[in-house]
Design a protein around this motif. Structure first.
Motif, short mmCIF file in Angstrom:
data_model
loop_
_atom_site.label_atom_id
_atom_site.label_comp_id
_atom_site.label_asym_id
_atom_site.label_seq_id
_atom_site.Cartn_x
_atom_site.Cartn_y
_atom_site.Cartn_z
N UNK A 39 0.83 -1.20 0.00
CA UNK A 39 0.00 0.00 0.00
C UNK A 39 0.86 1.25 0.00
N UNK A 40 0.21 2.38 -0.16
CA UNK A 40 0.95 3.64 -0.29
C UNK A 40 1.23 4.26 1.06
N UNK A 41 2.41 4.87 1.13
CA UNK A 41 2.68 5.69 2.30
C UNK A 41 1.85 6.96 2.18
N UNK A 42 1.34 7.42 3.29
CA UNK A 42 0.57 8.66 3.23
C UNK A 42 1.44 9.81 3.72
N UNK A 43 1.85 10.68 2.82
CA UNK A 43 2.63 11.82 3.29
C UNK A 43 1.69 12.80 3.99
N UNK A 44 1.24 12.41 5.17
CA UNK A 44 0.18 13.19 5.82
C UNK A 44 0.74 14.48 6.43
N UNK A 45 -0.15 15.42 6.62
CA UNK A 45 0.21 16.65 7.29
C UNK A 45 1.23 17.48 6.52
N UNK A 46 1.26 17.28 5.20
CA UNK A 46 2.30 17.92 4.41
C UNK A 46 2.19 19.45 4.44
N UNK A 47 0.97 19.91 4.45
CA UNK A 47 0.84 21.36 4.45
C UNK A 47 0.50 21.93 5.82
N UNK A 48 0.75 21.09 6.85
CA UNK A 48 0.57 21.61 8.20
C UNK A 48 1.89 22.16 8.71
N UNK A 49 1.84 23.00 9.72
CA UNK A 49 3.03 23.73 10.11
C UNK A 49 4.10 22.90 10.82
N UNK A 50 3.86 21.66 11.15
CA UNK A 50 4.86 20.90 11.90
C UNK A 50 4.61 21.03 13.38
N UNK A 51 4.76 19.90 14.06
CA UNK A 51 4.43 19.88 15.48
C UNK A 51 5.26 20.88 16.27
N UNK A 52 6.54 20.87 15.93
CA UNK A 52 7.46 21.76 16.65
C UNK A 52 7.14 23.21 16.34
N UNK A 53 6.95 23.47 15.06
CA UNK A 53 6.75 24.85 14.65
C UNK A 53 5.45 25.43 15.19
N UNK A 54 4.41 24.58 15.23
CA UNK A 54 3.13 25.11 15.71
C UNK A 54 3.26 25.56 17.16
N UNK A 55 4.16 24.91 17.90
CA UNK A 55 4.35 25.32 19.29
C UNK A 55 5.19 26.57 19.38
N UNK A 251 7.64 0.55 5.21
CA UNK A 251 8.35 -0.74 5.15
C UNK A 251 9.01 -1.13 6.48
N UNK A 252 8.93 -0.21 7.47
CA UNK A 252 9.67 -0.40 8.72
C UNK A 252 9.46 -1.75 9.39
N UNK A 253 8.24 -2.28 9.30
CA UNK A 253 7.95 -3.54 9.98
C UNK A 253 8.81 -4.68 9.43
N UNK A 254 9.36 -4.50 8.22
CA UNK A 254 10.22 -5.54 7.63
C UNK A 254 11.59 -5.55 8.29
N UNK A 255 11.93 -4.44 8.96
CA UNK A 255 13.27 -4.41 9.56
C UNK A 255 13.27 -3.78 10.96
N UNK A 256 12.18 -4.03 11.69
CA UNK A 256 12.20 -3.74 13.11
C UNK A 256 11.78 -2.35 13.55
N UNK A 257 11.07 -1.62 12.69
CA UNK A 257 10.51 -0.33 13.14
C UNK A 257 9.01 -0.38 12.93
N UNK A 258 8.28 -0.61 14.01
CA UNK A 258 6.84 -0.81 13.87
C UNK A 258 6.06 0.50 13.88
N UNK A 259 6.62 1.52 14.53
CA UNK A 259 5.84 2.75 14.73
C UNK A 259 5.90 3.65 13.51
N UNK A 260 5.09 4.69 13.57
CA UNK A 260 5.12 5.71 12.53
C UNK A 260 6.35 6.58 12.74
N UNK A 261 7.09 6.79 11.65
CA UNK A 261 8.23 7.72 11.74
C UNK A 261 7.81 9.03 11.09
N UNK A 262 8.04 10.12 11.80
CA UNK A 262 7.58 11.41 11.28
C UNK A 262 8.69 12.10 10.49
N UNK A 263 8.30 12.71 9.38
CA UNK A 263 9.29 13.40 8.56
C UNK A 263 9.66 14.74 9.19
#
Length: 752
Positions: A39-55, A251-263
């Motif tokens: 399935x496709x990766x969802x580049x979510x929140x692309x046009x949002x300000x970023x968690x750090x930046x919003x703070x 693809x992380x689950x194939x090599x030991x990263x189960x969680x969502x990694x944020x860009x």
DNA sequence: CGGCTGGGCCAC
DNA sequence: AAACGTGGCCCAGCCG
């Protein structure tokens, strides 16, 4: 007699193809989706300000406001030192506020869950220990964090390394605004022996960027063994995002990263990395090389499994990365005076055109298709030949209907030239006085290069003239002559198509003579038959519809159909190759080039089967063998059948065209990339530079003492890039100004 | 204001 | 109904 001979050849060829097909099917690899198409990766929140930046954003405004108030009230004076003190104190306060407010945020969670083997390097002692540990490593992962994406202006903020044997990941902050850290130069001095040592292997994600960045700080990294960004493009050219953390999420689950990694964008938005607090920076940056390393190991498994791709990567794409870096570092010199003068001429001509246009059409924006369509079709009631379109083709058709149209066409031409090229190019000039467009070796599905910022592959001749050779140098442009038809001749194995190349005859004349059954004298340069043949061959390679071909050649659809039919009868193995490719892609959902580059068509098999079965039903109803040209208008076919057929028709036929094209265009790209490796080696040894490519052309900057013999060697670099059943041919132009080239023969004739 | 989309158009 | 493959940039217009 010839007809019979060709018929026999076709049968033999067909049997060979059938055998090949059976073999291919028997040992076919599992297709992409069967193995790991998740399935496709969802580049979510692309046009949002970023968690750090919003703070930060609110606080940033607050800071500015406070500085303003403080200055106005006289709390601090306007001198630089006081301002610095104020903002530094404020930055620390900001950091504390941030620590309080992000308790439940993703950032806090990341920091809380920082793995034990993610380590800071903040002291001389730690750095010394790191250098010691690095001495034991044979391959490491490397990444840099920077103030931005401009490799000619931005700076390194920190460096991450993964030490696989020692099993830890470090982040070395060197230019964060807040926090304990070492000086950048001290760190680079300590790491340079390792970074520039080619025997210490490096693995990076998008290495080109980091190599440029390190060059900016005086370090040339060597020993690149793997780029996970480039390798991923070979493993899945359809990947919707190649951002490391999106790949990790998918693809992380194939090599030991189960969680969502944020860009980076998701976490930090537009925040400069030097403002990111160190604890956040550590877990973000160390994870970069950690992920890169894991992705590398996983990609290695798959590359090994798909042997040809492994070889393509190792022998072609990986060494090409350094070639690309050198190309971009070289850049192009712009003739500023010429640009200035030409810009003035264009602007003045455009002003005059605008005056004429206002006289004809009134005061509207001629760049706006909406306003223009309203004017032309609603007010002036011009005939809507092409659904209210305002493109060049439509305007040309309307030329007789209104005297203003010709000014409009000229206006289009000149504003395009001015805004896209003549004004835009000089704006790209970097501090070193040159433009450094980037060349991307993995941006296209076929394997071709792309270029951007600026795109140096689509400059019209008039804009190429802005680019000149530096003093004492010359530009050389060498292009593969007719590489795609030559590859078609090689790959299809069609002896008749190969013949003109083997005998040194003109391809299109020979083709035209045979297909139109005219004496060769009537098919020479400039003849209508030769011209038609050129368009026709392209149509065959690109799978053009009869309708389009008929308008291109200004003949009827039936004549176009007859023409293609004649072509295939004359060159039966070309026809077999195309049919075989369609069958192959239907079963395997991919095609590959001569060098094993793949283009995959996930989901095609099912649609193609539906298509074929519906096509068969339609043929049975009509009692014919071949699909008629216009199924839709045929009232003998039930409506429902037609509808179901048209549901898949577009996708299937499109994939089939793309599959044939990918083999030809992709192989041409492979050959050019191989040629570039040769050219880079040759040029570097002479102190010259390969500085660009335009698909079938290579551009070089050489000393103005270049000889005819040197040019022969350059051409040999390209010609020997592939050995085919037909020879490759290279034409070379020599120039002081791009777009004003002189053929090598003339150049050296006039020099002597 | 920045980001996105669609129309248009440049190259091979 | 759709009409030729691979790209990237500029502009207008829209949205939040």
């Amino acid at each position: 007699m010839t007809g019979l001979k060709i018929q026999q050849n076709e049968d033999v060829h067909q049997r060979v193809l059938d055998a090949q097909m059976k073999k291919a099917l028997a040992q076919r690899e599992p297709t992409w989706d069967e193995v790991w198409f998740t399935g496709w990766a969802k580049p979510s929140g692309k046009n949002q300000p970023g968690i750090f930046q919003s703070k930060l954003s609110g606080l940033d405004k607050e800071r500015l406001h406070k500085v303003k108030l403080a200055i106005e009230s006289g709390e601090i004076s306007r001198d630089v030192e006081s301002l610095k003190k104020f903002t530094k104190a404020h930055a620390l306060r900001l950091y504390k506020v941030l620590q309080d407010t992000r308790k439940h945020s993703i950032l806090q969670k990341m920091v809380d869950e920082t793995p034990d083997n993610y380590r800071f390097i903040q002291t001389e002692v730690q750095l010394e220990q790191l250098v010691q540990d690095l001495a034991d490593e044979t391959v490491i992962a490397v990444d840099t964090e920077t103030t931005g994406l401009d490799v000619y202006n931005d700076m390194i903020v920190g460096i991450s390394l993964t030490l696989p044997k020692a099993d830890y990941h470090v982040y070395i902050p060197v230019a964060h605004k807040v926090g304990k850290q070492l000086n950048r130069q001290v760190v680079l001095n300590a790491l340079t022996p390792m970074l520039s040592n080619p025997t210490v292997g490096k693995v990076l994600h998008n290495a080109k960027y980091d190599i440029h960045m390190l060059i900016r700080h005086g370090v040339r990294m060597r020993g690149l063994v793997h780029d996970t960004r480039v390798a991923m493009a070979l493993l899945n050219e359809n990947e919707p995002s190649y951002a490391l953390k999106n790949l990790a999420t998918k693809y992380g689950s194939k090599f030991g990263f189960e969680d969502t990694s944020h860009t980076f964008d998701e976490l930090f938005g537009k925040t400069c990395f030097d403002e990111v607090p160190l604890d956040v920076a550590l877990v973000y940056a160390a994870k970069d090389t950690h992920l890169t390393w894991k992705l590398y190991e996983w990609q290695q498994q798959h590359l090994q499994r798909l042997g040809k791709l492994e070889r393509l990567y190792r022998e072609l794409e990986n060494p090409l990365i350094e070639v690309c870096v050198d190309m971009e570092q070289c850049g192009f010199l712009i003739d500023k005076n010429y640009a200035q003068q030409y810009g003035e001429e264009l602007r003045s001509e455009i002003r005059q055109l605008e005056q004429s246009l206002t006289d004809h059409f009134g005061d509207i924006n001629y760049n706006s298709t909406i306003q223009l369509a309203r004017k032309l079709y609603d007010e002036l009631k011009l005939p809507e030949v092409n659904a209210r379109s305002t493109d060049v083709k439509t305007l040309k058709a309307l030329k007789d209907k209104h005297p203003g149209i010709e000014y409009l066409l000229k206006y289009r031409e000149l504003t395009k030239l001015l805004s896209t090229y003549v004004e835009a190019l000089p704006e790209r000039i970097k501090p070193d006085g040159r433009i450094h467009g980037s060349f991307n070796q993995v941006a296209t599905v076929t394997g071709r290069f792309s270029s951007n910022e600026p795109n140096l592959q689509n400059l019209p001749i008039k804009a190429r003239k802005l680019i000149i050779a530096p003093p004492g140098k010359l530009l050389i442009g060498s292009d593969f002559s007719q590489i795609e038809p030559r590859l078609l001749a090689h790959i299809s194995g069609d002896k008749h198509l190969q013949e003109p190349y083997l005998n040194g005859q003109d391809l299109y004349s020979t083709l035209a003579s045979k297909v139109f059954k005219k004496p060769i004298e009537e098919c020479g340069d400039g003849s209508k038959y030769r011209k038609m043949m050129k368009v026709g061959l392209l149509a065959v390679m690109y799978g053009t519809s009869m309708h389009t071909l008929s308008t291109q050649l200004e003949i009827t659809v039936d004549e176009a159909h007859q023409f293609i039919g004649d072509f295939f009868r004359t060159y039966p193995q070309v026809h077999s190759f195309i049919k075989y490719t369609h069958e192959f892609v239907k079963e395997n959902e991919y095609v590959e080039t001569l060098y094993g580059r793949k283009r995959r068509f996930p989901g095609h098999r099912q649609k193609a089967k539906v298509y074929d079965s519906l096509a068969k039903q339609i043929c049975e109803i009509l009692g014919v063998d071949e699909l008629p040209l216009n199924v839709w208008r045929n009232n003998d076919i039930p409506r429902d059948l037609k509808r179901r057929f048209y549901d898949v028709k577009g996708d299937v036929e499109s994939a089939r065209r793309q599959s044939v094209n990918a083999i030809i265009q992709g192989t041409a790209a492979d050959v050019m990339k191989r040629a570039m490796l040769n050219l880079h080696k040759y040029c570097t040894a002479r102190g010259w530079t390969l500085c660009g490519t335009v698909h079938d052309e290579a551009l070089m900057i050489v000393d103005d003492t270049v000889t005819e013999c040197d040019v022969k060697e350059i051409e040999a670099c390209m010609i020997t890039a592939a050995s085919l059943t037909v020879p490759l041919k290279v034409d070379t132009e020599i120039m002081q100004r791009w777009g004003e080239g002189v053929k090598k023969g003339e150049w050296f004739a006039s020099a002597a």
